[in-house]
Design a protein around this motif. Sequence first.
Motif, mmCIF file in Angstrom:
data_model
loop_
_atom_site.group_PDB
_atom_site.id
_atom_site.type_symbol
_atom_site.label_atom_id
_atom_site.label_comp_id
_atom_site.label_asym_id
_atom_site.label_seq_id
_atom_site.Cartn_x
_atom_site.Cartn_y
_atom_site.Cartn_z
ATOM 1 N N ASP A 1 21.153 26.020 90.629
ATOM 2 C CA ASP A 1 20.596 27.260 91.187
ATOM 3 C C ASP A 1 19.129 27.439 90.820
ATOM 4 O O ASP A 1 18.699 28.493 90.346
ATOM 5 C CB ASP A 1 21.419 28.466 90.703
ATOM 6 N N THR A 2 18.335 26.374 91.034
ATOM 7 C CA THR A 2 16.895 26.445 90.808
ATOM 8 C C THR A 2 16.170 26.005 92.086
ATOM 9 O O THR A 2 16.804 25.566 93.050
ATOM 10 C CB THR A 2 16.453 25.559 89.629
ATOM 11 N N THR A 3 14.854 26.114 92.083
ATOM 12 C CA THR A 3 14.037 25.691 93.217
ATOM 13 C C THR A 3 13.508 24.291 92.957
ATOM 14 O O THR A 3 13.062 23.976 91.852
ATOM 15 C CB THR A 3 12.869 26.666 93.432
ATOM 16 N N ASP B 1 2.151 14.796 85.249
ATOM 17 C CA ASP B 1 3.322 15.156 84.457
ATOM 18 C C ASP B 1 4.423 15.674 85.388
ATOM 19 O O ASP B 1 4.349 16.816 85.860
ATOM 20 C CB ASP B 1 2.962 16.231 83.426
ATOM 21 N N PRO B 2 5.449 14.862 85.664
ATOM 22 C CA PRO B 2 6.504 15.293 86.598
ATOM 23 C C PRO B 2 7.402 16.380 86.043
ATOM 24 O O PRO B 2 8.281 16.877 86.756
ATOM 25 C CB PRO B 2 7.292 14.004 86.849
ATOM 26 N N THR B 3 7.223 16.770 84.784
ATOM 27 C CA THR B 3 8.010 17.877 84.217
ATOM 28 C C THR B 3 7.303 19.222 84.382
ATOM 29 O O THR B 3 7.848 20.243 83.985
ATOM 30 C CB THR B 3 8.291 17.633 82.716
ATOM 31 N N ARG B 4 6.106 19.209 84.971
ATOM 32 C CA ARG B 4 5.338 20.448 85.132
ATOM 33 C C ARG B 4 4.931 20.619 86.599
ATOM 34 O O ARG B 4 3.799 20.327 86.988
ATOM 35 C CB ARG B 4 4.099 20.442 84.227
ATOM 36 N N PRO B 5 5.853 21.079 87.436
ATOM 37 C CA PRO B 5 5.544 21.231 88.863
ATOM 38 C C PRO B 5 4.538 22.354 89.125
ATOM 39 O O PRO B 5 4.408 23.291 88.332
ATOM 40 C CB PRO B 5 6.902 21.559 89.488
ATOM 41 N N GLY C 1 27.633 12.020 98.601
ATOM 42 C CA GLY C 1 27.971 11.946 97.190
ATOM 43 C C GLY C 1 26.784 11.831 96.261
ATOM 44 O O GLY C 1 26.936 11.430 95.107
ATOM 45 N N ILE C 2 25.614 12.202 96.746
ATOM 46 C CA ILE C 2 24.403 12.151 95.923
ATOM 47 C C ILE C 2 24.080 13.579 95.485
ATOM 48 O O ILE C 2 23.714 14.420 96.308
ATOM 49 C CB ILE C 2 23.226 11.556 96.712
ATOM 50 N N PRO C 3 24.241 13.899 94.219
ATOM 51 C CA PRO C 3 24.041 15.280 93.770
ATOM 52 C C PRO C 3 22.568 15.694 93.836
ATOM 53 O O PRO C 3 21.664 14.877 93.652
ATOM 54 C CB PRO C 3 24.553 15.273 92.325
ATOM 55 N N MET C 4 22.354 16.969 94.118
ATOM 56 C CA MET C 4 21.022 17.563 94.082
ATOM 57 C C MET C 4 20.975 18.500 92.875
ATOM 58 O O MET C 4 21.603 19.571 92.887
ATOM 59 C CB MET C 4 20.737 18.331 95.379
ATOM 60 N N TRP C 5 20.252 18.105 91.837
ATOM 61 C CA TRP C 5 20.279 18.834 90.568
ATOM 62 C C TRP C 5 19.875 20.286 90.743
ATOM 63 O O TRP C 5 20.491 21.191 90.167
ATOM 64 C CB TRP C 5 19.355 18.163 89.550
ATOM 65 N N ASP D 1 10.777 24.780 90.080
ATOM 66 C CA ASP D 1 11.240 24.707 88.696
ATOM 67 C C ASP D 1 11.298 23.259 88.221
ATOM 68 O O ASP D 1 11.561 22.350 89.018
ATOM 69 C CB ASP D 1 12.636 25.327 88.575
ATOM 70 N N PRO D 2 11.088 23.029 86.920
ATOM 71 C CA PRO D 2 11.211 21.661 86.396
ATOM 72 C C PRO D 2 12.625 21.133 86.592
ATOM 73 O O PRO D 2 13.599 21.885 86.590
ATOM 74 C CB PRO D 2 10.887 21.824 84.902
ATOM 75 N N ALA D 3 12.721 19.828 86.779
ATOM 76 C CA ALA D 3 14.024 19.172 86.916
ATOM 77 C C ALA D 3 14.000 17.880 86.110
ATOM 78 O O ALA D 3 12.980 17.194 86.059
ATOM 79 C CB ALA D 3 14.325 18.872 88.385
#
Length: 275
Positions: free
Chosen positions: A143-145, A207-211, A134-138, A215-217
């Motif tokens: 449909d991203t990497t 910066d965790p928004t810039r992998p 029950g733990i979602p994977m965003w 793709d950013p998550a």
Amino acid sequence: MTTDYETLRHADLPQVRAAIRAGRYHSHTAGLGAGYLQANLAILPSAYALDFMRFCQRNPKPCPLTGVSDTGNPMMFTLGRDIDIRTDVPAYNIYRDGKLAGSATDITDVWTDDMVAFALGCSFTFEDALMRAGIPMWHIDNDTTVPMFRSSIETVPAGPFRGKMVVSMRAIPRDRLDEVRDISRRYPLAHGGPVHWGDPAEIGIADPTRPDWGDPAPIPDGHVPVFWACGVTPQVALEAASPPICITHKPGHMLITDIAEDAETPVLPPENNET
């Protein structure tokens, strides 16, 4: 004719592999082939194979070795009844002298009789277990990497292979951190438990928004960024070693094996009529 992600997400493994081999699917494999071990890929000349195997043995978290081909043989017979490493990955990266030279969806024309293929376990494998809990994977739901980062964690060198560990990130609800850690630890062939959670700067991620790959998550309120060792780590080591040619999976585009995700050994068991 292409096959879309949602269709394959609900297909069985033979259908998924057939779509990839036929060139009908070239995207990421997160959420595909549920119940089966997914693997990262590294292919290199035989002269580099022993040192690379040592690198994997010394760095089992980012490089959990699950299969090795015979020299010149593209069939990964220990991982599947019919896996051709030249065609059964959705997308490949081709490096020459340590530099990315291009990508391909079929490497039949690049493969030589001097090459050795290595399959390394992938964190996509334990994601299925997390979702069952029950733990979602965003990234799967959208449909991203999955986002991947170069960390400041050093690997143990072997011959010319060395470099920083690459990590993948998933945002996990704070109240489920212990559960996620315990579930992923059950899958040592898929990187096992996390290497870090909390402040990304502690492992060199500004910066965790810039992998660096993927793709950013988002990291929603009440969630914590959790980092696992990642099978893109060998790509960094291959860049450092600079062999004249090497081939990897394109990040996020994995080999799906016939090995059950909870198997205690990465070797395919023999059929009933085999000894």
